[in-house]
Scaffold this motif. Structure first.
Motif, PDB file in Angstrom:
ATOM      1  N   SER A 139      77.874  58.853  70.902  1.00  0.00           N
ATOM      2  CA  SER A 139      78.799  59.705  71.644  1.00  0.00           C
ATOM      3  C   SER A 139      78.091  60.197  72.897  1.00  0.00           C
ATOM      4  O   SER A 139      76.874  60.076  73.019  1.00  0.00           O
ATOM      5  N   GLY A 140      78.868  60.770  73.823  1.00  0.00           N
ATOM      6  CA  GLY A 140      78.273  61.379  75.004  1.00  0.00           C
ATOM      7  C   GLY A 140      78.388  60.576  76.281  1.00  0.00           C
ATOM      8  O   GLY A 140      77.973  61.041  77.346  1.00  0.00           O
ATOM      9  N   GLY A 141      78.947  59.378  76.196  1.00  0.00           N
ATOM     10  CA  GLY A 141      79.110  58.592  77.412  1.00  0.00           C
ATOM     11  C   GLY A 141      80.206  59.172  78.292  1.00  0.00           C
ATOM     12  O   GLY A 141      80.916  60.100  77.921  1.00  0.00           O
ATOM     13  N   GLY A 142      80.317  58.613  79.512  1.00  0.00           N
ATOM     14  CA  GLY A 142      81.350  59.079  80.411  1.00  0.00           C
ATOM     15  C   GLY A 142      81.095  58.619  81.826  1.00  0.00           C
ATOM     16  O   GLY A 142      80.275  57.726  82.073  1.00  0.00           O
ATOM     17  N   LEU A 143      81.821  59.240  82.754  1.00  0.00           N
ATOM     18  CA  LEU A 143      81.711  58.923  84.180  1.00  0.00           C
ATOM     19  C   LEU A 143      80.926  60.030  84.873  1.00  0.00           C
ATOM     20  O   LEU A 143      81.237  61.221  84.696  1.00  0.00           O
ATOM     21  N   VAL A 144      79.931  59.647  85.663  1.00  0.00           N
ATOM     22  CA  VAL A 144      79.102  60.635  86.356  1.00  0.00           C
ATOM     23  C   VAL A 144      78.734  60.074  87.725  1.00  0.00           C
ATOM     24  O   VAL A 144      78.664  58.860  87.912  1.00  0.00           O
ATOM     25  N   GLN A 145      78.523  60.957  88.678  1.00  0.00           N
ATOM     26  CA  GLN A 145      78.104  60.522  90.004  1.00  0.00           C
ATOM     27  C   GLN A 145      76.617  60.196  90.010  1.00  0.00           C
ATOM     28  O   GLN A 145      75.842  60.724  89.201  1.00  0.00           O
ATOM     29  N   ALA A 146      76.227  59.354  90.939  1.00  0.00           N
ATOM     30  CA  ALA A 146      74.817  59.027  91.091  1.00  0.00           C
ATOM     31  C   ALA A 146      74.000  60.301  91.286  1.00  0.00           C
ATOM     32  O   ALA A 146      74.424  61.218  92.007  1.00  0.00           O
ATOM     33  N   GLY A 147      72.861  60.358  90.615  1.00  0.00           N
ATOM     34  CA  GLY A 147      72.030  61.550  90.649  1.00  0.00           C
ATOM     35  C   GLY A 147      72.312  62.522  89.525  1.00  0.00           C
ATOM     36  O   GLY A 147      71.541  63.476  89.314  1.00  0.00           O
ATOM     37  N   GLY A 148      73.405  62.316  88.820  1.00  0.00           N
ATOM     38  CA  GLY A 148      73.787  63.204  87.736  1.00  0.00           C
ATOM     39  C   GLY A 148      73.082  62.890  86.435  1.00  0.00           C
ATOM     40  O   GLY A 148      72.205  62.017  86.368  1.00  0.00           O
ATOM     41  N   LEU A 196      73.486  62.694  81.904  1.00  0.00           N
ATOM     42  CA  LEU A 196      74.271  62.607  80.683  1.00  0.00           C
ATOM     43  C   LEU A 196      73.303  62.631  79.511  1.00  0.00           C
ATOM     44  O   LEU A 196      72.154  62.191  79.634  1.00  0.00           O
ATOM     45  N   ARG A 197      73.788  63.100  78.361  1.00  0.00           N
ATOM     46  CA  ARG A 197      72.997  63.008  77.142  1.00  0.00           C
ATOM     47  C   ARG A 197      73.808  62.268  76.086  1.00  0.00           C
ATOM     48  O   ARG A 197      74.899  62.708  75.718  1.00  0.00           O
ATOM     49  N   LEU A 198      73.268  61.162  75.644  1.00  0.00           N
ATOM     50  CA  LEU A 198      73.889  60.393  74.582  1.00  0.00           C
ATOM     51  C   LEU A 198      73.340  60.846  73.231  1.00  0.00           C
ATOM     52  O   LEU A 198      72.166  61.196  73.124  1.00  0.00           O
ATOM     53  N   SER A 199      74.201  60.804  72.227  1.00  0.00           N
ATOM     54  CA  SER A 199      73.797  61.110  70.859  1.00  0.00           C
ATOM     55  C   SER A 199      74.116  59.925  69.969  1.00  0.00           C
ATOM     56  O   SER A 199      75.071  59.187  70.222  1.00  0.00           O
ATOM     57  N   CYS A 200      73.332  59.783  68.915  1.00  0.00           N
ATOM     58  CA  CYS A 200      73.559  58.734  67.928  1.00  0.00           C
ATOM     59  C   CYS A 200      73.405  59.377  66.558  1.00  0.00           C
ATOM     60  O   CYS A 200      72.299  59.756  66.166  1.00  0.00           O
ATOM     61  N   ALA A 201      74.507  59.509  65.853  1.00  0.00           N
ATOM     62  CA  ALA A 201      74.496  60.118  64.529  1.00  0.00           C
ATOM     63  C   ALA A 201      74.390  59.036  63.471  1.00  0.00           C
ATOM     64  O   ALA A 201      75.164  58.071  63.472  1.00  0.00           O
ATOM     65  N   ALA A 202      73.441  59.224  62.552  1.00  0.00           N
ATOM     66  CA  ALA A 202      73.228  58.260  61.478  1.00  0.00           C
ATOM     67  C   ALA A 202      73.765  58.822  60.167  1.00  0.00           C
ATOM     68  O   ALA A 202      73.642  60.020  59.894  1.00  0.00           O
ATOM     69  N   SER A 203      74.356  57.963  59.371  1.00  0.00           N
ATOM     70  CA  SER A 203      74.832  58.363  58.047  1.00  0.00           C
ATOM     71  C   SER A 203      74.531  57.246  57.057  1.00  0.00           C
ATOM     72  O   SER A 203      74.225  56.119  57.444  1.00  0.00           O
ATOM     73  N   GLY A 204      74.628  57.584  55.778  1.00  0.00           N
ATOM     74  CA  GLY A 204      74.269  56.615  54.754  1.00  0.00           C
ATOM     75  C   GLY A 204      72.823  56.827  54.358  1.00  0.00           C
ATOM     76  O   GLY A 204      72.402  57.955  54.118  1.00  0.00           O
ATOM     77  N   ARG A 205      72.054  55.768  54.304  1.00  0.00           N
ATOM     78  CA  ARG A 205      70.625  55.889  54.006  1.00  0.00           C
ATOM     79  C   ARG A 205      69.962  56.755  55.077  1.00  0.00           C
ATOM     80  O   ARG A 205      70.301  56.686  56.233  1.00  0.00           O
ATOM     81  N   THR A 206      69.017  57.577  54.696  1.00  0.00           N
ATOM     82  CA  THR A 206      68.407  58.552  55.591  1.00  0.00           C
ATOM     83  C   THR A 206      67.938  57.939  56.898  1.00  0.00           C
ATOM     84  O   THR A 206      67.204  56.958  56.907  1.00  0.00           O
ATOM     85  N   GLY A 207      68.367  58.551  58.005  1.00  0.00           N
ATOM     86  CA  GLY A 207      68.035  58.021  59.312  1.00  0.00           C
ATOM     87  C   GLY A 207      66.551  57.974  59.580  1.00  0.00           C
ATOM     88  O   GLY A 207      66.067  57.108  60.295  1.00  0.00           O
ATOM     89  N   SER A 208      65.777  58.915  59.012  1.00  0.00           N
ATOM     90  CA  SER A 208      64.339  58.957  59.277  1.00  0.00           C
ATOM     91  C   SER A 208      63.594  57.785  58.652  1.00  0.00           C
ATOM     92  O   SER A 208      62.409  57.607  58.893  1.00  0.00           O
ATOM     93  N   SER A 209      64.274  56.965  57.851  1.00  0.00           N
ATOM     94  CA  SER A 209      63.649  55.772  57.278  1.00  0.00           C
ATOM     95  C   SER A 209      63.556  54.640  58.288  1.00  0.00           C
ATOM     96  O   SER A 209      62.966  53.600  57.995  1.00  0.00           O
ATOM     97  N   TYR A 210      64.132  54.799  59.459  1.00  0.00           N
ATOM     98  CA  TYR A 210      64.247  53.730  60.442  1.00  0.00           C
ATOM     99  C   TYR A 210      63.574  54.082  61.753  1.00  0.00           C
ATOM    100  O   TYR A 210      63.654  55.222  62.218  1.00  0.00           O
ATOM    101  N   ALA A 211      62.951  53.084  62.374  1.00  0.00           N
ATOM    102  CA  ALA A 211      62.636  53.179  63.789  1.00  0.00           C
ATOM    103  C   ALA A 211      63.965  52.994  64.518  1.00  0.00           C
ATOM    104  O   ALA A 211      64.855  52.275  64.038  1.00  0.00           O
ATOM    105  N   MET A 212      64.107  53.636  65.674  1.00  0.00           N
ATOM    106  CA  MET A 212      65.404  53.586  66.347  1.00  0.00           C
ATOM    107  C   MET A 212      65.234  53.313  67.833  1.00  0.00           C
ATOM    108  O   MET A 212      64.145  53.474  68.392  1.00  0.00           O
ATOM    109  N   GLY A 213      66.326  52.887  68.440  1.00  0.00           N
ATOM    110  CA  GLY A 213      66.246  52.572  69.855  1.00  0.00           C
ATOM    111  C   GLY A 213      67.605  52.593  70.530  1.00  0.00           C
ATOM    112  O   GLY A 213      68.648  52.667  69.863  1.00  0.00           O
TER     113      GLY A 213
END
Length: 127
Positions: free
Chosen positions: A7-16, A18-35
């Motif tokens: 979540s967190g995408g959108g339209l922004v002007q150059a120089g602006g 944004l913060r993207l988020s990635c929510a994990a569910s199911g098996r614990t997210g900390s068990s994974y390297a992420m990217g």
């Protein structure tokens, strides 16, 4: 198995920013390297940033170094990508991904290592 939702995408002007988020569910997210990866129209999916299971090790593509910051909150199974000084060439669909890793310090930068993917969120930077 883990499910990922960006979540967190959108339209922004150059120089602006944004913060993207990635929510994990199911098996614990900390068990994974992420990217984070991104894919612009007509181009292949490319690496943006990665973070170890512990959160202490990170790696960035040269194109985003100094502008983007990856982080994770293992207590809440969420990963973030803070994007500053955005440029039109950052326009793409951004995907978060999780990779099985036995090491808490391993940073995974290779796309083929990632086992689980989110559906993507669009980021558009206007000039």
């Amino acid at each position: 198995q883990v499910q990922l939702v960006e979540s967190g995408g959108g339209l922004v002007q150059a120089g602006g920013s944004l913060r993207l988020s990635c929510a994990a569910s199911g098996r614990t997210g900390s068990s994974y390297a992420m990217g984070w990866f991104r894919q612009a129209p007509g181009k292949e999916r490319e690496f943006v940033a990665a973070i170890s299971r512990s959160g202490y090790s990170t790696n960035y593509a040269d194109s985003v170094k100094g502008r983007f910051t990856i982080s994770r909150d293992n207590a809440n199974d969420t990963m973030y990508l803070q994007m500053n000084s955005l440029k039109p060439e950052d326009t793409a669909v951004y995907y978060c991904a999780a990779a099985d890793s036995w090491s808490r310090q391993e940073v995974v930068v290779t796309l083929i290592r990632y086992d689980y993917w989110g559906q993507g969120t669009q980021v558009t930077v206007s000039s």
